[in-house]
Design an enzyme around this catalytic site. Structure first.
Site, PDB file in Angstrom:
ATOM      1  N   GLN A 181       7.525  60.282  80.864  1.00 17.99           N
ATOM      2  CA  GLN A 181       7.547  61.741  80.990  1.00 17.99           C
ATOM      3  C   GLN A 181       8.876  62.196  81.600  1.00 17.99           C
ATOM      4  O   GLN A 181       9.244  61.766  82.690  1.00 17.99           O
ATOM      5  CB  GLN A 181       6.357  62.198  81.852  1.00 17.99           C
ATOM      6  CG  GLN A 181       6.219  63.702  81.974  1.00 17.99           C
ATOM      7  CD  GLN A 181       5.919  64.393  80.632  1.00 17.99           C
ATOM      8  OE1 GLN A 181       5.130  63.882  79.832  1.00 17.99           O
ATOM      9  NE2 GLN A 181       6.571  65.504  80.369  1.00 17.99           N
ATOM     10  N   ASP A 211       7.803  58.713  71.303  1.00 20.23           N
ATOM     11  CA  ASP A 211       8.524  59.969  71.525  1.00 20.23           C
ATOM     12  C   ASP A 211       9.741  60.061  70.591  1.00 20.23           C
ATOM     13  O   ASP A 211      10.260  61.143  70.356  1.00 20.23           O
ATOM     14  CB  ASP A 211       9.041  60.036  72.975  1.00 20.23           C
ATOM     15  CG  ASP A 211       8.226  61.008  73.828  1.00 20.23           C
ATOM     16  OD1 ASP A 211       7.522  61.859  73.249  1.00 20.23           O
ATOM     17  OD2 ASP A 211       8.287  60.896  75.068  1.00 20.23           O
ATOM     18  N   LYS A 254      -1.753  65.455  77.329  1.00 22.83           N
ATOM     19  CA  LYS A 254      -1.638  64.325  76.401  1.00 22.83           C
ATOM     20  C   LYS A 254      -2.798  63.348  76.566  1.00 22.83           C
ATOM     21  O   LYS A 254      -3.320  62.818  75.586  1.00 22.83           O
ATOM     22  CB  LYS A 254      -0.298  63.600  76.613  1.00 22.83           C
ATOM     23  CG  LYS A 254       0.913  64.416  76.159  1.00 22.83           C
ATOM     24  CD  LYS A 254       2.216  63.700  76.492  1.00 22.83           C
ATOM     25  CE  LYS A 254       3.399  64.664  76.486  1.00 22.83           C
ATOM     26  NZ  LYS A 254       4.619  64.074  77.034  1.00 22.83           N
TER      27      LYS A 254
END
Lengths: 297, 297
Positions: free
Chosen positions: B99, B122, B55
């Site tokens: 994460q 997200d 990412k």
């Protein structure tokens, strides 16, 4: 063999009687236990007034302290939000119902979401809906119509796991959450909606073991669509002309009751099926909220 | 005729190139425009480190200012929440990624929900999910894998309205939201899951015009299940033994690619299908957030 009729009126009456007993039982050891519901009505829509009256009457019957806060149709949004905020902070209030629909100048989503999650016994706020849609989230309040349907299916010992389930309609307060609840119970769910073609309706209905219709169209579900032995749940509330009635019309659901009764194993009538369960679930959610607030749950 | 392969790698590369161009274009008129992403990683899981690196690298390539905040695996929950709160309040930050998975002592749901909705690129927070599930709500951020799949289908001009859609898998970050997005586009969607029987899988797959598999089982979808002409989207990431490889294993999806290619009209490969789209959508969501924060959207 004609279908067994699922008697929502009787099941709801039993549920209310259980709620009455439970409240009086709790009061015998907690004399200050006072489950309290506040309904907010904006304006004077006759259908809203009917629903509000029904909820207040049912509350009284089971021992819930229900009250109505009525405002003029032109109430300013900020004033309404301030009122809801005050009720959110009032520890004596366990449930707040904002009767929908609202006048057009009010932002329904904003107002629905302004009710504190722990008092949103309608289950319409985003946080309550999100908990239904998330896989492992603890659900707080489930909207009353889907909750009532799940109660009926459970009462009738209808197996859901491994079954083909069809939900017709995808509203935020019925079809959407109901489809997810049935999926969580192990059903393989197909949602039919306004963009589904007649061929799709035919195909998926013909395989359904459980069929729920919540589209608001009389005779949407007919006998020829059904798989023999299907369980049919009719959420529709429609009116069709009927010269034999004083009012000139008759209430009916989405399902051709007479025809479908010949093929289904179980079926809910309209009226007297899902409808009575919805108000029952308002009372059930309110009692749950009051128990939580009193450390009894 | 063998299926057309949907080249996610190529489509994602084009998307990234568009994002790069857009950022440099905005900078030509807004020199202080600096889209900024912060990734939070707790502990040292090697798979997490791989994803984080990917990412960050992709961010750098398109001109996004990405940084990593790494914490020990035993960080206290309150300290982590305080850190997220500070990032929520920092106007220079446009996106916060936590994460997953988190060490067991941390409440994943609480922490996911603590990211401010406008920075939750997200799309995992309850409010972002609720917006997907509500019928008329304005969606904010859509989780990157479902968003990537919708992008692929749109890119390939696959019609969804009126089609039979099957989604295998009902996770909160893929199957659940994806089923709802496909329904909102007019698809008649059936969700298959761990409680669906093999007979149900056969029945519903045989009618599917669009079939998405996200269950994490190699060879879950085989040729014999498919309707000729189906569009197959493979979200699985599985590893099977392969003696011809140095590592002794080979990555594959849920779909028997070779067999299904003979029957499908379009199909995504693994790797190189849905995977590359997911990171592309992280960048896309981040740019959107930065544009909103700068009054450019």
């Amino acid at each position: 063999m004609p279908a067994e009729i699922i008697d929502g009126k009787k099941i709801s009456t039993e549920l209310r009687s259980d709620i009455t007993k439970e409240i009086s039982q709790i009061r015998s050891t907690h004399p200050h236990f006072n489950p309290k519901l506040v309904i907010i009505q904006i304006g004077d829509r006759p259908d809203s007034s009917t629903y509000v009256k029904m909820k207040l009457k049912s509350s009284e019957e089971v021992g819930i302290d229900g009250s109505l806060l009525k405002f003029d149709a032109d109430i300013k949004q900020d004033d309404l939000l301030a009122k809801i905020d005050a009720l959110n902070k009032d520890d004596s209030v366990h449930g707040i119902l904002v009767q929908l629909p609202l006048p057009k100048h009010l932002d329904e989503e904003l107002i629905t979401n302004s009710v504190k999650q722990s008092k949103d016994i309608d289950g319409f706020s985003e946080l309550n809906l999100a908990a239904i849609f998330k896989k492992n989230a603890v659900t707080k309040f489930i909207p009353c119509t889907p909750k009532g349907i799940m109660y009926l299916l459970n009462h009738e010992k209808v197996q859901i796991t491994g079954k083909n389930v069809v939900v017709c309609g995808r509203s935020d307060i019925v079809g959407g959450p109901l489809a997810k609840l049935l999926e969580k119970e192990g059903g393989t769910v197909t949602v039919l909606h306004s963009k589904s073609t007649p061929e799709q309706v035919k195909l998926f209905c013909s395989h359904a073991d459980i069929l729920v219709s919540a589209v608001g169209k009389a005779n949407f579900i007919t006998k020829d669509l059904l798989k023999p032995g299907v369980v049919v749940i009719d959420v529709g509330t429609n009116f069709v002309p009927d010269a034999t009635r004083k009012s000139g019309r008759r209430m009916c659901g989405d399902v051709d009751f007479q025809g479908c009764s010949e093929v289904a194993s179980k079926i809910t009538p309209v009226p007297g099926g899902v409808g009575p369960m919805t108000v029952g679930m308002v009372l059930h959610n309110l009692l749950e909220s009051a128990k939580k607030a009193n450390g009894l749950l």
